[in-house]
Structures are given as C-alpha cells and as structure tokens.
Design a protein around this motif. Structure first.
Motif, PDB file in Angstrom:
ATOM      1  N   LYS A   7       7.007   9.240  -0.322  1.00 38.78           N
ATOM      2  CA  LYS A   7       7.816   8.947   0.873  1.00 38.78           C
ATOM      3  C   LYS A   7       8.382   7.529   0.827  1.00 38.78           C
ATOM      4  N   GLU A   8       7.704   6.643   0.098  1.00 37.38           N
ATOM      5  CA  GLU A   8       8.178   5.257   0.006  1.00 37.38           C
ATOM      6  C   GLU A   8       9.485   5.146  -0.777  1.00 37.38           C
ATOM      7  N   PRO A  52       4.769  -0.144   3.418  1.00 33.11           N
ATOM      8  CA  PRO A  52       6.194   0.086   3.175  1.00 33.11           C
ATOM      9  C   PRO A  52       6.848   1.103   4.110  1.00 33.11           C
ATOM     10  N   ASP A  53       6.063   1.732   4.975  1.00 30.98           N
ATOM     11  CA  ASP A  53       6.632   2.561   6.052  1.00 30.98           C
ATOM     12  C   ASP A  53       7.444   1.705   6.995  1.00 30.98           C
ATOM     13  N   GLN A  61      -5.608   3.994  -6.152  1.00 33.32           N
ATOM     14  CA  GLN A  61      -6.589   4.397  -5.138  1.00 33.32           C
ATOM     15  C   GLN A  61      -6.851   5.880  -5.406  1.00 33.32           C
ATOM     16  N   ALA A 108      -7.356   9.046  -0.844  1.00 32.95           N
ATOM     17  CA  ALA A 108      -6.695   8.396   0.299  1.00 32.95           C
ATOM     18  C   ALA A 108      -7.711   8.226   1.428  1.00 32.95           C
ATOM     19  N   LEU A 109      -8.513   7.167   1.318  1.00 30.75           N
ATOM     20  CA  LEU A 109      -9.579   6.952   2.301  1.00 30.75           C
ATOM     21  C   LEU A 109      -9.216   5.859   3.305  1.00 30.75           C
ATOM     22  N   GLY A 110      -7.937   5.712   3.552  1.00 35.57           N
ATOM     23  CA  GLY A 110      -7.513   4.792   4.608  1.00 35.57           C
ATOM     24  C   GLY A 110      -6.997   3.468   4.087  1.00 35.57           C
ATOM     25  N   LEU A 148       0.858  -1.201   0.000  1.00 38.92           N
ATOM     26  CA  LEU A 148       0.000   0.000   0.000  1.00 38.92           C
ATOM     27  C   LEU A 148       0.886   1.241   0.000  1.00 38.92           C
ATOM     28  N   ALA A 149       0.761   2.035  -1.060  1.00 36.08           N
ATOM     29  CA  ALA A 149       1.646   3.198  -1.175  1.00 36.08           C
ATOM     30  C   ALA A 149       0.899   4.389  -1.786  1.00 36.08           C
ATOM     31  N   ALA A 150      -0.366   4.557  -1.411  1.00 37.97           N
ATOM     32  CA  ALA A 150      -1.164   5.626  -2.023  1.00 37.97           C
ATOM     33  C   ALA A 150      -1.410   6.804  -1.082  1.00 37.97           C
ATOM     34  N   GLY A 151      -0.799   6.772   0.098  1.00 36.25           N
ATOM     35  CA  GLY A 151      -1.060   7.846   1.074  1.00 36.25           C
ATOM     36  C   GLY A 151      -0.282   9.113   0.759  1.00 36.25           C
ATOM     37  N   PHE A 152      -0.578  10.171   1.487  1.00 40.43           N
ATOM     38  CA  PHE A 152       0.089  11.465   1.261  1.00 40.43           C
ATOM     39  C   PHE A 152       1.401  11.605   2.037  1.00 40.43           C
ATOM     40  N   GLY A 153       1.610  10.779   3.041  1.00 39.94           N
ATOM     41  CA  GLY A 153       2.861  10.860   3.802  1.00 39.94           C
ATOM     42  C   GLY A 153       3.044  12.201   4.487  1.00 39.94           C
ATOM     43  N   THR A 154       1.999  12.708   5.116  1.00 40.38           N
ATOM     44  CA  THR A 154       2.053  14.084   5.648  1.00 40.38           C
ATOM     45  C   THR A 154       3.094  14.248   6.757  1.00 40.38           C
ATOM     46  N   ARG A 155       3.412  13.157   7.469  1.00 43.40           N
ATOM     47  CA  ARG A 155       4.397  13.303   8.554  1.00 43.40           C
ATOM     48  C   ARG A 155       5.796  13.575   8.023  1.00 43.40           C
TER      49      ARG A 155
HETATM   50  P1  UTP Z   1       0.184   5.808   6.846  1.00 47.04           P
HETATM   51  O1  UTP Z   1      -1.056   6.311   7.462  1.00 47.04           O
HETATM   52  O2  UTP Z   1       1.393   5.632   7.673  1.00 47.04           O
HETATM   53  O3  UTP Z   1       0.628   6.719   5.623  1.00 47.04           O
HETATM   54  O4  UTP Z   1      -0.134   4.495   6.038  1.00 47.04           O
HETATM   55  P2  UTP Z   1       0.211   8.138   5.132  1.00 47.04           P
HETATM   56  O5  UTP Z   1      -1.219   8.408   5.316  1.00 47.04           O
HETATM   57  O6  UTP Z   1       0.756   8.211   3.740  1.00 47.04           O
HETATM   58  O7  UTP Z   1       1.170   9.017   6.065  1.00 47.04           O
HETATM   59  P3  UTP Z   1       0.900  10.189   7.104  1.00 47.04           P
HETATM   60  O8  UTP Z   1       0.295   9.513   8.305  1.00 47.04           O
HETATM   61  O9  UTP Z   1       0.022  11.194   6.437  1.00 47.04           O
HETATM   62  O10 UTP Z   1       2.265  10.710   7.367  1.00 47.04           O
HETATM   63  C1  UTP Z   1       0.757   3.418   5.856  1.00 47.04           C
HETATM   64  C2  UTP Z   1       0.886   3.061   4.366  1.00 47.04           C
HETATM   65  O11 UTP Z   1      -0.398   2.943   3.768  1.00 47.04           O
HETATM   66  C3  UTP Z   1      -0.496   3.728   2.613  1.00 47.04           C
HETATM   67  C4  UTP Z   1       0.568   4.810   2.723  1.00 47.04           C
HETATM   68  O12 UTP Z   1       1.077   5.190   1.447  1.00 47.04           O
HETATM   69  C5  UTP Z   1       1.642   4.152   3.595  1.00 47.04           C
HETATM   70  O13 UTP Z   1       2.656   3.539   2.820  1.00 47.04           O
HETATM   71  N1  UTP Z   1      -1.876   4.302   2.496  1.00 47.04           N
HETATM   72  C6  UTP Z   1      -2.394   5.027   3.514  1.00 47.04           C
HETATM   73  C7  UTP Z   1      -2.608   4.085   1.341  1.00 47.04           C
HETATM   74  O14 UTP Z   1      -2.149   3.397   0.406  1.00 47.04           O
HETATM   75  N2  UTP Z   1      -3.859   4.642   1.248  1.00 47.04           N
HETATM   76  C8  UTP Z   1      -4.404   5.378   2.244  1.00 47.04           C
HETATM   77  O15 UTP Z   1      -5.566   5.850   2.085  1.00 47.04           O
HETATM   78  C9  UTP Z   1      -3.659   5.575   3.412  1.00 47.04           C
END
Ligand code: UTP
Length: 287
Positions: free
Chosen positions: A26-27, A130-131, A103, A106-108, A9-16
């Motif tokens: 971030k991955e 992948p975090d 995805q 980014a709905l979780g 899973l690598a579709a998040g924003f990585g806000t941290r």
């Molecule tokens: P995290 O919650 O740690 O990633 O999810 P995030 O949301 O990208 O980071 P922050 O919290 O805003 O800093 C763990 C993994 O799940 C993926 C992220 O890319 C990350 O590798 N993820 C998370 C998704 O693929 N989709 C999502 O909707 C949320």
C-alpha cells in the motif's frame, strides 16, 4: 538531540486498502504520479537526513526496488532524449541511502520499531509511518527536529482534530507551553468523545530516544499479540520527557479510502497539468 537516522515502518498488511494492497504494497500506491513512500523519503531528505532504515515484510521487496537504480529504463530514456523523465527516475535512487530490516510477523508498530534496535544503535532517531503524508511549507520532520534540538527531548507530531473524530486517534494530555508546543503528561488511545483529554491527536512522525528500545522490550503484548508504540510513548510522557508539536501543514491518511481520495484531490488541484481541469470537473459534478 541530533537526529541522523530515519526509520520508515512499512511491514503491515494494509488491510483497509484491500484488494489494492494484496500484491502491491500500500505504501507504493501513488498520490497522483508519486508513490506515498517516495513522498516520505523526500520529506526525510529535505529535512537533512540521508540514512534511512525501512522495515518491510516478505512480499514487500518492491518497496526497495522503487529506490534502486533502473539501468535499462535510464538508458532507454537517455537514448530518446527524455532528460526530464531521466532526472525523475534517477532521483529515486540518489535521494538517500536506504537499508532494509525484516519484520517477520506484523505484531504492531512497537514491535516493528524493535526490529531496528541494532541498525539504529545508541542514538536518537526518527520514525515515520508512510500512511501519513504531510504536505507542509517546511517538512514536517524538520519542524519536529527543530523542536527536539531546542528542547533536547523527544517530540511527536500533533494535529488538531474535530471533537467528534477523537475516538479514531491517540489523544494527548498535557499543558501547552509555547505556541503549538505541548508538554505531554499522558495520552489515551481512541478515547470516547466525552473522555478525550484534548483535541490534539498524534500522527505518524516521532523523534525517539534510544531508551525506547528497552521500554518496548519490557512491554507486554496487547490485543492480537501486538506491541504498541503508544504504551512506550506513555512511559516517556510519564517521565516528563516528551513533547508534542502541532506541525504546520496538512496530513492525509493514505491507508484509508477517504484519505487516499482527498490526497489525490488536494495534490491534483495544485499540479500545473491537472489543476484547472480538475477544478472545472469538480465544479461541474457538485453544482
Ligand atoms: P497501520 O496499522 O496503519 O498499517 O500502520 P497496516 O496494519 O498495514 O494497515 P491496516 O490497518 O491493516 O489497513 C501504519 C504503518 O506501520 C506499518 C504499516 O506498514 C504502515 O505503513 N506497520 C504496521 C508495520 O511496519 N508493522 C506492523 O506490525 C504494523
């Protein structure tokens, strides 16, 4: 329970990790010279799985580029006789077969898993976040696969955390039934210290049955419209059909500044080209 496909899973924003993660996924941020996601693909390949599905979002295509062949670069390295580097580059595109699924929002993590329903089909599969970089004598995923094959049941990776840290993690509930192995009866997401049922935290490695898709489809979105994987795991646990395994090895959270930094130091203290100088440097600044 034989696992043939792994989902990253690598579709998040990585806000941290902003601003680093604004343009560069971030991955792709490295541990020394290797992107975190490559370490995860290496873990999957070393566990005996060659089919990977990567869940990505718009703007994160560089994640796929990293695993595609690079003919110009390869030709350049070959012409200059840089054979070791050529192997390093070639390995990225030959380790595994990687397909991508988008995805849109980014709905979780639960929602991200739902996106691979078609691609996975009716078979058990692995999910990796992948975090979480797992540095283990035997690949973390392989350790879980051994348990899943023996117990014929889904398994998640567990890590013991300090009591004071429990409120950062999903904490499991349930009896220990063998060395390192727990039968999970429940779990609590980020509990207050005094309410934590144990000190065993779930980390980003899961072996899941295909039934998880139906559970996720029924799940009601929680905070911010997100669909959480934890709720679906809880349902599996309540059915008495989920194990937790305290894997052997260390884990670094690359999605967090401190985890990112400690990973660099741990790997740097082991790498033949950096170990001695880094050790002396750390000694000099700490004394
Ligand atoms: P995290 O919650 O740690 O990633 O999810 P995030 O949301 O990208 O980071 P922050 O919290 O805003 O800093 C763990 C993994 O799940 C993926 C992220 O890319 C990350 O590798 N993820 C998370 C998704 O693929 N989709 C999502 O909707 C949320």
């Amino acid at each position: 329970m034989k696992i043939k496909k792994a989902v990253i899973l690598a579709a998040g924003f990585g806000t941290r990790m902003l601003p680093a993660s604004k343009v560069v996924p971030k991955e792709l941020l490295p541990v020394l010279d290797t992107p975190a996601i490559q370490l995860v693909v290496e873990e999957i390949a070393a566990s005996g799985i060659s089919d990977i599905i990567m869940v990505i979002s718009r703007g994160k295509g560089a994640l796929l580029d990293h695993f595609a062949p690079a003919p110009e670069l390869e030709r350049f390295l070959a012409q200059r006789g840089k054979h070791e580097l050529l192997e390093v580059v070639r390995k990225t595109s030959t380790m595994a077969r990687i397909a991508a699924v988008e995805q849109r929002e980014a709905l979780g993590i639960g929602h991200a898993v739902l996106q691979v329903k078609e691609a996975v089909g009716n078979e058990p599969f692995a999910v990796l976040l992948p975090d979480d970089i797992c540095d283990c004598p035997r690949p973390c995923l392989r350790q879980l696969m051994d348990v899943a094959e023996e117990r014929e049941a889904p398994v998640v990776a567990l890590m013991r955390v300090a009591r004071a840290e429990v409120s950062k993690y999903g904490i499991v509930e349930g009896p220990q039934i063998a060395p390192r192995l727990y039968r999970m009866t429940g779990m609590v997401e980020k509990p207050p210290v005094e309410q934590a049922p144990s000190e065993m935290a779930i980390i980003g490695r899961y072996l899941l049955p295909p039934e998880i898709f139906a559970i996720l489809e029924r799940a009601r979105p929680g905070h911010g419209g997100e669909i959480q994987l934890t709720d679906a795991l809880l349902e599996l646990a309540r059915r008495g059909d989920l194990y937790g395994y305290e894997f052997v090895g260390a884990r670094y959270d690359m999605g967090d500044r401190l985890g990112f930094l400690t990973a660099q130091i741990a790997y740097g203290l082991r790498h033949p080209q950096t170990a001695d100088k880094l050790r002396s440097y750390l000694k000099s600044i700490l004394s």
